[in-house]
Structure formats: structure tokens, C-alpha cells
Design a protein around this motif. Structure first.
Motif, PDB file in Angstrom:
ATOM      1  N   ASN A  87       0.821  -1.204   0.000  1.00 16.36           N
ATOM      2  CA  ASN A  87       0.000   0.000   0.000  1.00 16.36           C
ATOM      3  C   ASN A  87       0.856   1.255   0.000  1.00 16.36           C
ATOM      4  OD1 ASN A  87      -2.535  -1.148  -0.046  1.00 16.36           O
ATOM      5  ND2 ASN A  87      -3.044  -0.703   2.075  1.00 16.36           N
ATOM      6  N   ASN A  88       2.118   1.117   0.350  1.00 11.47           N
ATOM      7  CA  ASN A  88       3.015   2.268   0.457  1.00 11.47           C
ATOM      8  C   ASN A  88       3.281   2.851  -0.929  1.00 11.47           C
ATOM      9  OD1 ASN A  88       5.328   3.970   0.760  1.00 11.47           O
ATOM     10  ND2 ASN A  88       5.807   2.913   2.662  1.00 11.47           N
TER      11      ASN A  88
ATOM     12  N   ASN B  30      -4.635   4.487  -0.607  1.00  2.59           N
ATOM     13  CA  ASN B  30      -4.808   3.432   0.402  1.00  2.59           C
ATOM     14  C   ASN B  30      -5.379   4.037   1.670  1.00  2.59           C
ATOM     15  OD1 ASN B  30      -1.896   4.504   0.516  1.00  2.59           O
ATOM     16  ND2 ASN B  30      -2.123   3.566   2.518  1.00  2.59           N
TER      17      ASN B  30
ATOM     18  N   ASP C  67      -4.729   3.366   4.911  1.00  2.00           N
ATOM     19  CA  ASP C  67      -3.958   3.220   6.146  1.00  2.00           C
ATOM     20  C   ASP C  67      -3.945   4.541   6.918  1.00  2.00           C
ATOM     21  OD1 ASP C  67      -3.068   1.489   3.957  1.00  2.00           O
ATOM     22  OD2 ASP C  67      -1.738   0.604   5.433  1.00  2.00           O
ATOM     23  N   ARG C  68      -4.506   4.511   8.122  1.00  2.00           N
ATOM     24  CA  ARG C  68      -4.579   5.750   8.912  1.00  2.00           C
ATOM     25  C   ARG C  68      -3.239   6.115   9.536  1.00  2.00           C
ATOM     26  NH1 ARG C  68      -9.462   3.141  10.832  1.00  2.00           N
ATOM     27  NH2 ARG C  68     -11.296   4.100   9.880  1.00  2.00           N
TER      28      ARG C  68
ATOM     29  N   ILE D  22       1.133   4.742  10.221  1.00  2.00           N
ATOM     30  CA  ILE D  22       2.230   3.816   9.936  1.00  2.00           C
ATOM     31  C   ILE D  22       3.198   3.835  11.117  1.00  2.00           C
ATOM     32  CG2 ILE D  22       2.137   3.912   7.428  1.00  2.00           C
ATOM     33  CD1 ILE D  22       4.373   6.002   7.535  1.00  2.00           C
TER      34      ILE D  22
ATOM     35  N   SER E 165      -0.735   8.447   8.271  1.00  2.00           N
ATOM     36  CA  SER E 165      -0.447   7.930   6.932  1.00  2.00           C
ATOM     37  C   SER E 165      -1.473   8.471   5.942  1.00  2.00           C
ATOM     38  CB  SER E 165      -0.460   6.403   6.963  1.00  2.00           C
ATOM     39  OG  SER E 165       0.027   5.888   5.742  1.00  2.00           O
TER      40      SER E 165
ATOM     41  N   ASN F 148      -0.943  -7.705   8.676  1.00  2.00           N
ATOM     42  CA  ASN F 148      -1.948  -6.791   9.213  1.00  2.00           C
ATOM     43  C   ASN F 148      -3.338  -7.305   8.850  1.00  2.00           C
ATOM     44  OD1 ASN F 148      -3.732  -4.602   9.679  1.00  2.00           O
ATOM     45  ND2 ASN F 148      -2.079  -3.129   9.401  1.00  2.00           N
TER      46      ASN F 148
ATOM     47  N   THR G 157      -5.769  -4.688   6.948  1.00  2.00           N
ATOM     48  CA  THR G 157      -5.510  -4.317   5.557  1.00  2.00           C
ATOM     49  C   THR G 157      -5.257  -5.558   4.697  1.00  2.00           C
ATOM     50  OG1 THR G 157      -3.184  -3.917   6.120  1.00  2.00           O
ATOM     51  CG2 THR G 157      -4.671  -2.011   6.077  1.00  2.00           C
TER      52      THR G 157
END
Length: 261
Positions: free
Chosen positions: A47-48, A152, A154-155, A157, A166, A213, A216
Motif C-alpha cells: 500500500n506504500n 490506500n 492506512d490511517r 504507519i 499515513s 496486518n 488491511t
């Protein structure tokens, strides 16, 4: 036939599964070597959006002694660019981007034009140099009708200092400000996984997704309808599974527990 032997396509998360930042996960090197030796199709899925695929390949080689090809890497940046290319509303899309080099480079590679004044799309990923001005430009463009895409959800990181905001935090801010729901590309949504499945040319019943995770990686696989393997080397711990509705098909203390033959 053992379950492990029937999978033809492997989707594998990176951070927390193959490595923890620059910290090695010892079983990952052999796992990747086994994939190559067994001639199995795989993609390292992230997702990064901050790194390009080239940077990821270099990072794996330098810090983790893992050697893969560019074709083995699939980022949310690539999935975002591919999604826009397939669903574009104009011949040559103009995009306004909140994000870093990995995302901007991928969108540029697809020929999209960066535009702060009148973009067709607003694309939001992680941006460690985000400013109020950038968010203002994005919000005004969305309110004018630009299609809102989040790479993405993702709240946060993990970093050495703790959890930091994030991409999902920035996306959420704009969502609240504009009252417009974005199209989300990365896990646990299924757009990226659908594109990877097509890229691998492997049927869903022959795919398996590995990740650390649950919220995700594993939920992404479950939402997409493929088998999943939670690896307990990252975010989710065994006790966290007591509160989930659906368990992954496999739970591994490390990748060393997986058997290819």
C-alpha cells in the motif's frame, strides 16, 4: 494434495511480512528463494506509495539480501495509475497529486499531466511534506468536480518514534472537508488485488495472500475472495484475532512454517 501445494499465485505484503523497515525477518530470504525455485508466480504487494518499484528492488537487495525483479513488485501507485488509465473520463487526464516520489513518478509514467488549476483527478497518498495549501488545492478541485482517489486507507504507519499519520489520515481530512467519498485503491479494498490477479493470470481459487496486518492485508484478501495467511511478524498478534468475524485460512508464526512441497 496439501493446501500449500495447490497455489499458483502468491501475493505477499512487504513491511511486517518480508521485513520490518531495515530490520530483517530471517525467514523471508528463503521464502522468496523457494518461490523462484518452485517457478511460482508472485507479487510483492504494498500500500506504500512513497517508493518507486526500482527503489523497492534496491532496498530489498541492499538491506535484506533479497533479489527480485521489477515485475515482482506491485504498488498502490501502479494500481492507482492503472485504474485511472482504464476508467479515464478524458483522453489525457490531468491530475493533482498529494504524495511523494513513488506516486508522482508512476502517474507521470502513464502520461498523466500534473495540474493544480483544473485537474480531472485528485490523487491522495502519503505525503510527509503535506501543507495546508496542498490540501486547500485538493479540496477546491474536488468541490469543482475532480474525481477523488485515495491510494490506500492506512490511517497510521509505525516509525521508530511510534505511530504517525499515513495516507488514510489525509484522505479522511479531505473527505470530511468536501463531503465526497473517495475511490480507494489499496488493501483492504479490492481494486489493486483485482489488477494483480489479472496481471498474474491466476484464478482466484489458486491465489493466496500473505500479510501481517489483519485490517488491511487479510481483510483485503477476504474481501477479494481468496485464501489468506496471517504472518505473526508484524502488526496483528494472535490475541487480536479473538475479536474478528472471519479468520484467515492460515496463521503462521513466521514464513518458515510454509511448505511449498
Amino acid at each position: 494434495m496439501c493446501d500449500e501445494m495447490r497455489y499458483q499465485g502468491y501475493l505477499i505484503d512487504l513491511d511486517g511480512t518480508i521485513y520490518r523497515g531495515k530490520e530483517k525477518i530471517p525467514s523471508a530470504v528463503k521464502f522468496i528463494k523457494d518461490l523462484f525455485e518452485n517457478h511460482l508466480k508472485f507479487r510483492l504487494v504494498t500500500n506504500n506509495t512513497t517508493r518507486t518499484p526500482e527503489a523497492i528492488v534496491d532496498f530489498l537487495h541492499v538491506y535484506h539480501q533479497i533479489d527480485v525483479e521489477l515485475s515482482n513488485i506491485y504498488t498502490a501507485s501502479k494500481a492507482t495509475a492503472e485504474y485511472i488509465a482504464r476508467n479515464k473520463t478524458v483522453t489525457c487526464p490531468h491530475v493533482y497529486v498529494i504524495g511523494e516520489n513513488g506516486l508522482k513518478t508512476e502517474l507521470a509514467n502513464y502520461g498523466f499531466i500534473y495540474d493544480e488549476l483544473d485537474p480531472d483527478y485528485v490523487v491522495v497518498g502519503l505525503d510527509s511534506d503535506v501543507t495546508y495549501h496542498k490540501l486547500e488545492i485538493a479540496a477546491l478541485a474536488i468541490e469543482k468536480g475532480a474525481i477523488f482517489i485515495g491510494t490506500n486507507p492506512d490511517r497510521a504507519i509505525p516509525k521508530e518514534v511510534g505511530l504517525v499519520p499515513s495516507a488514510g489520515a489525509l484522505i479522511g481530512l479531505l473527505q470530511i472537508a468536501t463531503k465526497v467519498d473517495p475511490v480507494i485503491i489499496g488493501k483492504p479494498q479490492t481494486i489493486m488485488l483485482d489488477l494483480i490477479s489479472e496481471d498474474l493470470n491466476v484464478a482466484k481459487e489458486n491465489l493466496v495472500l500473505f500479510g501481517d496486518n489483519y485490517d488491511t492485508d487479510i481483510l483485503g484478501g477476504i474481501n477479494f475472495g481468496i485464501d489468506t495467511a496471517l504472518v505473526l511478524t508484524g502488526v496483528t498478534k494472535r490475541e487480536d484475532l479473538k475479536s474478528v468475524d472471519k479468520l484467515p485460512k492460515f496463521i503462521l508464526d513466521s514464513l518458515e512454517e510454509w511448505h511449498f512441497a
